[in-house]
Design a protein around this motif. Structure first.
Motif, mmCIF file in Angstrom:
data_model
loop_
_atom_site.group_PDB
_atom_site.id
_atom_site.type_symbol
_atom_site.label_atom_id
_atom_site.label_comp_id
_atom_site.label_asym_id
_atom_site.label_seq_id
_atom_site.Cartn_x
_atom_site.Cartn_y
_atom_site.Cartn_z
ATOM 1 N N VAL A 174 0.854 -1.182 0.000
ATOM 2 C CA VAL A 174 0.000 0.000 0.000
ATOM 3 C C VAL A 174 0.895 1.239 0.000
ATOM 4 N N ARG A 175 1.082 1.825 -1.178
ATOM 5 C CA ARG A 175 1.909 3.026 -1.297
ATOM 6 C C ARG A 175 1.030 4.245 -1.025
ATOM 7 N N THR A 176 1.040 4.651 0.225
ATOM 8 C CA THR A 176 0.119 5.673 0.707
ATOM 9 C C THR A 176 0.647 7.077 0.455
ATOM 10 N N GLY A 177 -0.275 7.977 0.115
ATOM 11 C CA GLY A 177 0.057 9.388 -0.029
ATOM 12 C C GLY A 177 -0.088 10.119 1.301
ATOM 13 N N ASN A 194 -0.960 2.314 -5.468
ATOM 14 C CA ASN A 194 -0.910 3.684 -4.967
ATOM 15 C C ASN A 194 -2.248 4.023 -4.334
ATOM 16 N N VAL A 195 -2.234 4.440 -3.081
ATOM 17 C CA VAL A 195 -3.463 4.849 -2.402
ATOM 18 C C VAL A 195 -3.407 6.360 -2.248
ATOM 19 N N THR A 196 -3.848 7.026 -3.298
ATOM 20 C CA THR A 196 -3.887 8.487 -3.382
ATOM 21 C C THR A 196 -5.147 8.878 -4.138
ATOM 22 N N ALA A 197 -5.677 10.036 -3.854
ATOM 23 C CA ALA A 197 -6.854 10.512 -4.589
ATOM 24 C C ALA A 197 -6.524 10.643 -6.076
ATOM 25 N N PRO A 198 -7.541 10.545 -6.939
ATOM 26 C CA PRO A 198 -7.285 10.490 -8.378
ATOM 27 C C PRO A 198 -6.652 11.737 -8.992
ATOM 28 N N LYS A 199 -6.765 12.889 -8.316
ATOM 29 C CA LYS A 199 -6.252 14.124 -8.907
ATOM 30 C C LYS A 199 -5.320 14.846 -7.929
ATOM 31 N N PRO A 200 -4.025 14.567 -8.011
ATOM 32 C CA PRO A 200 -3.092 15.295 -7.136
ATOM 33 C C PRO A 200 -3.103 16.782 -7.462
ATOM 34 N N LEU A 201 -2.866 17.598 -6.446
ATOM 35 C CA LEU A 201 -2.887 19.049 -6.606
ATOM 36 C C LEU A 201 -1.566 19.635 -6.126
ATOM 37 N N THR A 202 -1.333 20.890 -6.490
ATOM 38 C CA THR A 202 -0.118 21.549 -6.008
ATOM 39 C C THR A 202 -0.310 22.002 -4.571
ATOM 40 N N ASN A 203 0.800 22.218 -3.902
ATOM 41 C CA ASN A 203 0.757 22.716 -2.536
ATOM 42 C C ASN A 203 -0.009 24.033 -2.467
ATOM 43 N N ARG A 204 0.169 24.881 -3.478
ATOM 44 C CA ARG A 204 -0.558 26.162 -3.502
ATOM 45 C C ARG A 204 -2.070 25.927 -3.583
ATOM 46 N N GLU A 205 -2.507 25.007 -4.448
ATOM 47 C CA GLU A 205 -3.943 24.726 -4.597
ATOM 48 C C GLU A 205 -4.519 24.156 -3.303
ATOM 49 N N ILE A 206 -3.755 23.319 -2.636
ATOM 50 C CA ILE A 206 -4.250 22.705 -1.404
ATOM 51 C C ILE A 206 -4.338 23.727 -0.281
ATOM 52 N N THR A 207 -3.335 24.573 -0.136
ATOM 53 C CA THR A 207 -3.386 25.574 0.924
ATOM 54 C C THR A 207 -4.495 26.594 0.659
ATOM 55 N N GLU A 208 -4.744 26.909 -0.588
ATOM 56 C CA GLU A 208 -5.863 27.810 -0.910
ATOM 57 C C GLU A 208 -7.196 27.168 -0.539
ATOM 58 N N ALA A 209 -7.334 25.864 -0.809
ATOM 59 C CA ALA A 209 -8.565 25.155 -0.457
ATOM 60 C C ALA A 209 -8.755 25.123 1.055
ATOM 61 N N PRO A 269 -3.485 6.689 -8.775
ATOM 62 C CA PRO A 269 -3.854 5.366 -8.268
ATOM 63 C C PRO A 269 -4.406 4.463 -9.384
ATOM 64 N N ARG A 270 -3.647 4.278 -10.434
ATOM 65 C CA ARG A 270 -4.164 3.566 -11.609
ATOM 66 C C ARG A 270 -4.685 2.172 -11.276
ATOM 67 N N ARG A 271 -3.880 1.373 -10.588
ATOM 68 C CA ARG A 271 -4.275 -0.021 -10.342
ATOM 69 C C ARG A 271 -5.492 -0.098 -9.411
ATOM 70 N N LEU A 272 -5.582 0.804 -8.456
ATOM 71 C CA LEU A 272 -6.725 0.813 -7.549
ATOM 72 C C LEU A 272 -8.007 1.124 -8.313
#
Length: 302
Positions: free
Chosen positions: A159-162, A220-235, A272-275
């Protein structure tokens, strides 16, 4: 999976604790491995440093044990502790499973997206090779230590976790209080990608991988759409009504965090293609979904 007996190492951690709550709520029998004297009927003592554990007959083993990556400064000694705690624990369990009769049906072993190193703006999935850097080398050894179980015929999943979005621990356990205090900040220029996953989806993915007898190898256990640090901090600023107007310059982070700064400033755009191909459906795929789930006390493990 019908009612099963599942051994969990790392049950006191953020992910392990949420997984145990989820499994027991559904009627499964969970046996927790502890490094102290057992205090309850569902605990068994193990000594991963010296390779000692007596596993009971069980259907599955889940290993999430390891020294916290962000718990302490990365001194040379603590980096060795991060490595040894993962490699020795995994090897101890894998060798014990190989000796066990009958053997468990599945071994779910922790790993991380650090396996890929800094990917920049390039997207990677499970077919990508290991990258460079400390965490990449740890993940390679960590996964390799499971070989005795694989060679004994135990279905083995990595389980390659994000970055786990949760209120009660991990990176976000430290970020939420900062943002609430109006001290939210992006790291460096904020253009590096963060591959995140809600704690709810992390637990659901592990359970999916336990149940599906046709699945093995890395996921890979990560959400389907990774975001930039800037986008995440803005959210986060929008959701908590605390705009992130500050920035932590790279030189400052390097001075404060030392070697760990390279991981904070590095970019990992992981898919997370395989998931997804296995039919798994994320309950909280977007960053605001994941943040709201973390703040909702009724959400699994939030």
């Amino acid at each position: 999976m019908e009612r099963a007996r599942i051994v969990v190492a790392g049950a006191s951690g953020l992910i392990g604790g949420a997984l145990v709550r989820s499994l027991t709520a559904d009627g499964h029998e969970v046996v927790r491995l502890v490094r102290r004297e057992p205090r309850a009927a569902d605990e068994i003592r193990w000594d991963p440093r010296n390779g000692r554990v007596e596993l009971p007959e069980c259907d599955a083993v889940v290993n999430l044990a390891g020294a916290g990556v962000g718990n302490r400064p990365w001194t040379r000694a603590y980096k060795e502790e991060i490595r040894r705690s993962r490699v020795l624990g995994t090897r101890t369990l894998a060798e014990a499973m190989a000796r066990l009769e009958p053997r468990p049906r599945v071994f779910v072993n922790g790993s991380g997206i650090g396996y890929y190193g800094d990917t920049g703006r390039r997207t990677v999935d499970e077919d990508a090779p290991a990258g460079a850097g400390f965490l990449a080398s740890v993940c390679v050894e960590w996964e390799g230590a499971a070989a005795p179980a694989q060679e004994a015929g135990v279905r083995t999943v990595f389980v390659r976790t994000g970055l786990v979005v949760a209120r009660g621990g991990g990176a976000w356990g430290k970020l939420f209080p900062l943002f609430r205090a109006g001290l939210g900040t992006r790291f460096g220029d904020g253009r590096q990608y963060w591959s995140y996953v809600s704690l709810h989806d992390e637990v659901a993915a592990i359970r999916h991988l336990i149940d599906r007898e046709d699945l093995s190898g890395p996921f890979n256990v990560t959400a389907p759409k990774p975001l930039t640090n800037r986008e995440i901090t803005e959210a986060m600023g929008r959701l908590l009504h605390r705009p992130a107007v500050l920035a932590a310059p790279a030189p400052v982070l390097k001075a404060v965090l030392g070697d760990m700064a390279g991981e904070v400033l590095g970019s990992q755009r992981v898919l997370p293609r395989r998931l997804l191909e296995s039919g798994f459906v994320f309950a909280f795929p977007g960053i605001e979904d994941a943040l709201r789930a973390a703040l909702d006390r009724n959400t699994t493990g939030a």
